[in-house]
Design a protein around this motif. Structure first.
Motif, PDB file in Angstrom:
ATOM      1  N   PHE A 260      46.247  47.764  44.257  1.00 49.93           N
ATOM      2  CA  PHE A 260      47.292  46.651  43.263  1.00 49.93           C
ATOM      3  C   PHE A 260      46.636  45.391  42.901  1.00 49.93           C
ATOM      4  CE2 PHE A 260      50.067  43.531  43.796  1.00 49.93           C
ATOM      5  CZ  PHE A 260      51.303  44.115  43.474  1.00 49.93           C
ATOM      6  N   GLU A 261      45.320  44.955  43.479  1.00 46.61           N
ATOM      7  CA  GLU A 261      44.499  44.049  43.594  1.00 46.61           C
ATOM      8  C   GLU A 261      43.327  43.851  43.550  1.00 46.61           C
ATOM      9  OE1 GLU A 261      47.653  40.429  43.167  1.00 46.61           O
ATOM     10  OE2 GLU A 261      46.773  40.822  45.942  1.00 46.61           O
ATOM     11  N   ARG A 262      42.702  43.275  42.795  1.00 46.46           N
ATOM     12  CA  ARG A 262      40.551  43.411  43.006  1.00 46.46           C
ATOM     13  C   ARG A 262      40.380  41.994  43.682  1.00 46.46           C
ATOM     14  NH1 ARG A 262      42.057  46.810  38.982  1.00 46.46           N
ATOM     15  NH2 ARG A 262      41.597  48.227  38.873  1.00 46.46           N
ATOM     16  N   TYR A 263      38.899  42.013  44.159  1.00 47.92           N
ATOM     17  CA  TYR A 263      38.426  40.883  44.413  1.00 47.92           C
ATOM     18  C   TYR A 263      36.852  40.329  44.466  1.00 47.92           C
ATOM     19  CZ  TYR A 263      43.523  40.073  46.711  1.00 47.92           C
ATOM     20  OH  TYR A 263      44.796  39.862  47.352  1.00 47.92           O
ATOM     21  N   LEU A 264      36.651  39.985  44.997  1.00 50.45           N
ATOM     22  CA  LEU A 264      34.722  39.219  44.403  1.00 50.45           C
ATOM     23  C   LEU A 264      34.265  38.142  45.474  1.00 50.45           C
ATOM     24  CD1 LEU A 264      34.194  39.230  40.542  1.00 50.45           C
ATOM     25  CD2 LEU A 264      34.003  41.173  42.095  1.00 50.45           C
ATOM     26  N   ILE A 265      33.922  38.623  46.648  1.00 52.66           N
ATOM     27  CA  ILE A 265      33.278  37.680  47.289  1.00 52.66           C
ATOM     28  C   ILE A 265      31.645  38.025  47.421  1.00 52.66           C
ATOM     29  CG2 ILE A 265      33.423  39.771  48.942  1.00 52.66           C
ATOM     30  CD1 ILE A 265      33.735  37.490  50.413  1.00 52.66           C
ATOM     31  N   ASP A 266      30.997  36.617  48.073  1.00 57.17           N
ATOM     32  CA  ASP A 266      29.963  36.455  48.177  1.00 57.17           C
ATOM     33  C   ASP A 266      29.920  36.282  49.706  1.00 57.17           C
ATOM     34  OD1 ASP A 266      26.806  35.244  48.638  1.00 57.17           O
ATOM     35  OD2 ASP A 266      27.349  34.161  47.677  1.00 57.17           O
ATOM     36  N   PHE A 267      29.174  37.569  50.199  1.00 51.35           N
ATOM     37  CA  PHE A 267      28.649  37.829  51.271  1.00 51.35           C
ATOM     38  C   PHE A 267      27.591  37.771  52.247  1.00 51.35           C
ATOM     39  CE2 PHE A 267      29.208  41.347  55.075  1.00 51.35           C
ATOM     40  CZ  PHE A 267      29.807  40.439  55.950  1.00 51.35           C
ATOM     41  N   ASN A 268      27.306  37.328  52.759  1.00 53.75           N
ATOM     42  CA  ASN A 268      25.526  36.557  53.300  1.00 53.75           C
ATOM     43  C   ASN A 268      24.198  37.075  52.186  1.00 53.75           C
ATOM     44  OD1 ASN A 268      25.977  36.154  55.855  1.00 53.75           O
ATOM     45  ND2 ASN A 268      26.780  38.660  56.638  1.00 53.75           N
ATOM     46  N   GLY A 269      24.767  36.829  51.135  1.00 54.51           N
ATOM     47  CA  GLY A 269      24.237  37.162  49.596  1.00 54.51           C
ATOM     48  C   GLY A 269      24.836  38.666  48.822  1.00 54.51           C
ATOM     49  N   ASN A 270      25.146  38.922  49.788  1.00 50.35           N
ATOM     50  CA  ASN A 270      25.805  40.191  48.669  1.00 50.35           C
ATOM     51  C   ASN A 270      27.070  39.834  48.079  1.00 50.35           C
ATOM     52  OD1 ASN A 270      24.015  42.625  50.458  1.00 50.35           O
ATOM     53  ND2 ASN A 270      24.916  41.507  52.294  1.00 50.35           N
ATOM     54  N   LEU A 271      27.234  40.256  46.623  1.00 54.53           N
ATOM     55  CA  LEU A 271      28.224  40.949  45.781  1.00 54.53           C
ATOM     56  C   LEU A 271      29.353  41.385  46.486  1.00 54.53           C
ATOM     57  CD1 LEU A 271      29.799  39.572  43.945  1.00 54.53           C
ATOM     58  CD2 LEU A 271      28.717  40.217  41.946  1.00 54.53           C
ATOM     59  N   LEU A 272      30.273  41.801  46.903  1.00 50.65           N
ATOM     60  CA  LEU A 272      31.283  42.446  47.195  1.00 50.65           C
ATOM     61  C   LEU A 272      32.091  42.278  46.412  1.00 50.65           C
ATOM     62  CD1 LEU A 272      30.930  42.377  51.346  1.00 50.65           C
ATOM     63  CD2 LEU A 272      29.200  43.531  48.818  1.00 50.65           C
ATOM     64  N   LEU A 273      32.665  43.520  46.044  1.00 50.60           N
ATOM     65  CA  LEU A 273      34.251  43.716  45.809  1.00 50.60           C
ATOM     66  C   LEU A 273      35.159  44.533  46.410  1.00 50.60           C
ATOM     67  CD1 LEU A 273      34.769  45.703  42.020  1.00 50.60           C
ATOM     68  CD2 LEU A 273      36.065  46.490  44.020  1.00 50.60           C
ATOM     69  N   ILE A 274      36.415  44.139  46.686  1.00 51.46           N
ATOM     70  CA  ILE A 274      37.696  44.071  48.135  1.00 51.46           C
ATOM     71  C   ILE A 274      38.516  45.038  46.249  1.00 51.46           C
ATOM     72  CG2 ILE A 274      38.664  43.605  49.617  1.00 51.46           C
ATOM     73  CD1 ILE A 274      35.764  43.505  49.586  1.00 51.46           C
ATOM     74  N   GLU A 275      39.179  46.484  47.376  1.00 50.24           N
ATOM     75  CA  GLU A 275      40.642  46.501  46.271  1.00 50.24           C
ATOM     76  C   GLU A 275      41.007  46.264  47.307  1.00 50.24           C
ATOM     77  OE1 GLU A 275      38.113  49.762  43.286  1.00 50.24           O
ATOM     78  OE2 GLU A 275      38.910  50.588  45.276  1.00 50.24           O
TER      79      GLU A 275
END
Length: 381
Positions: free
Chosen positions: A247-262
């Motif tokens: 339904f939505e997606r998010y990008l986050i800088d997590f402890n120096g890792n680029l994560l994609l949340i669905e």
């Protein structure tokens, strides 16, 4: 024993380094000496859980906040936010739009403020001077008239900062504007926004990661901002196939890792012009730009994520007894004028261990025109 009011400033400053944000203000109310110490500090504030920015009280016009740490509400007088719609938060600052579609960037606790230039033209389909939607000549449905209140909610979908303006004066603001969520940037001193080229479709999310803005498309294509000449987006990897339809997606800088949340939702009630979607699960993945695949994360250990129309936030949950370990807190982010009956309702926390969702806040039916609840990390110094 010496009077507490007679403690030296260095001792008082050390005491304040152990105080949470609300207690720091209570500390300053004790006496004149303590108040002067509370306004000037050398020690960093203890880690803070994000606050939830809520609606404006109708009678007092004070802005309501919810403190997740203690489960309490605070009503704070912030004149610069009177009548304004909150469309984003980043580094403890809020992006807000008034009824005339003028934008500001404001720190709600220090009252520092930047006046933003006029936003780019809403889209080719909407005349922002008349608020009337333009439609093709062969379309029989007729034009759509927007109110200024509606334009407040749909002009800017999300806005973030590259840096905290209190720490770097050369920060950059980036917005997703219009129904196509077109990217645009602004630097302090510029008289207008610069629309960024290179993306043919709408944007899903934006993040500032390791010195660059990254953009996610609905097809899970990742783009990076190029500032060498005129700002433009360059694709850094082809489409990454995924299962299902988030339904939505998010990008986050997590402890120096680029994560994609669905974020996956289900429709639990649907009628003519009415629809109620609720979140049923979230996936955490890390894009590998070289191999063009996604690695799934099954836990985030002692951390918690906070997603919504804010710059995505993460905290170490072990510092906060009331924060769910390995949890993802989310807020309602979409606006549907036809679903005003339901308003902003979809708030919860997803437990990555048990794959279950629980409530962290007693849900009220926020009007879409009031604004979606937004996470904000207090930044008073």
């Amino acid at each position: 024993m010496a009077a507490w009011s007679g403690l030296t400033n260095d001792v008082l400053e050390h005491i304040t380094s152990f105080l949470a944000f609300p207690d720091h203000y209570r500390f300053g109310a004790v006496c004149k000496n303590w108040r002067s110490v509370s306004k000037w500090r050398r020690y960093p504030l203890v880690p803070q859980l994000p606050w939830l920015v809520l609606e404006e009280e109708k009678e007092t016009r004070k802005r309501k906040f919810y403190n997740l740490s203690n489960g309490k509400h605070y009503s704070i007088e912030i004149p610069k936010l009177h009548g304004r719609y909150i469309c984003g938060s980043s580094h403890g600052w809020l992006f807000a739009i008034d009824i005339k579609i003028n934008g500001i960037l404001v720190n709600p606790f220090t009252q520092e403020c930047y006046e933003l230039p006029p936003f780019p033209a809403y889209s080719r389909k909407v005349d922002v001077t008349t608020l009337i939607e333009k439609v093709p000549s062969d379309y029989t449905g007729g034009p759509r008239n927007y109110t200024f209140e509606e334009m407040q909610t749909i002009t800017i979908f999300k806005a973030i900062l590259s840096h905290d303006p209190k720490k770097r004066s050369d920060f950059i603001a980036m917005i997703m504007f219009g129904r196509m969520r077109t990217p645009a940037i602004w630097r302090p001193g510029n008289l207008c926004w610069t629309v960024v080229d290179g993306l043919e479709c709408s944007m899903e999310d934006i993040v500032y990661f390791k010195g660059n803005f990254y953009v996610l498309s609905p097809e899970n294509e990742l783009y990076v901002m190029d500032f060498e000449s005129e700002p433009k987006l360059i694709e850094v990897g082809p489409q990454i196939d995924i299962e299902g339809c988030p339904f939505e997606r998010y990008l986050i800088d997590f402890n120096g890792n680029l994560l994609l949340i669905e974020r996956f939702c289900e429709c639990v009630e649907e009628k003519i012009e009415e629809q109620l979607n609720v979140t049923v699960g979230l996936n955490v993945m890390e894009p590998n730009l070289e191999e063009k695949i996604l690695y799934e994360w099954y836990d985030i250990d002692d951390f918690a994520l906070f997603l919504g129309r804010n710059s995505s936030i993460y905290v170490n949950s072990s510092h906060f007894p009331k924060c769910k370990r390995n949890g993802i807190y989310f807020t309602h982010t979409t606006v549907s004028f036809s679903a005003a009956k339901f308003g902003c309702h979809d708030l919860g926390v997803f437990d990555m261990t048990s794959k279950t969702i629980s409530k962290f806040y007693t849900v009220e039916v926020f009007s879409p025109l009031v604004g979606s609840p937004v996470w904000l990390t207090p930044n008073p110094w």
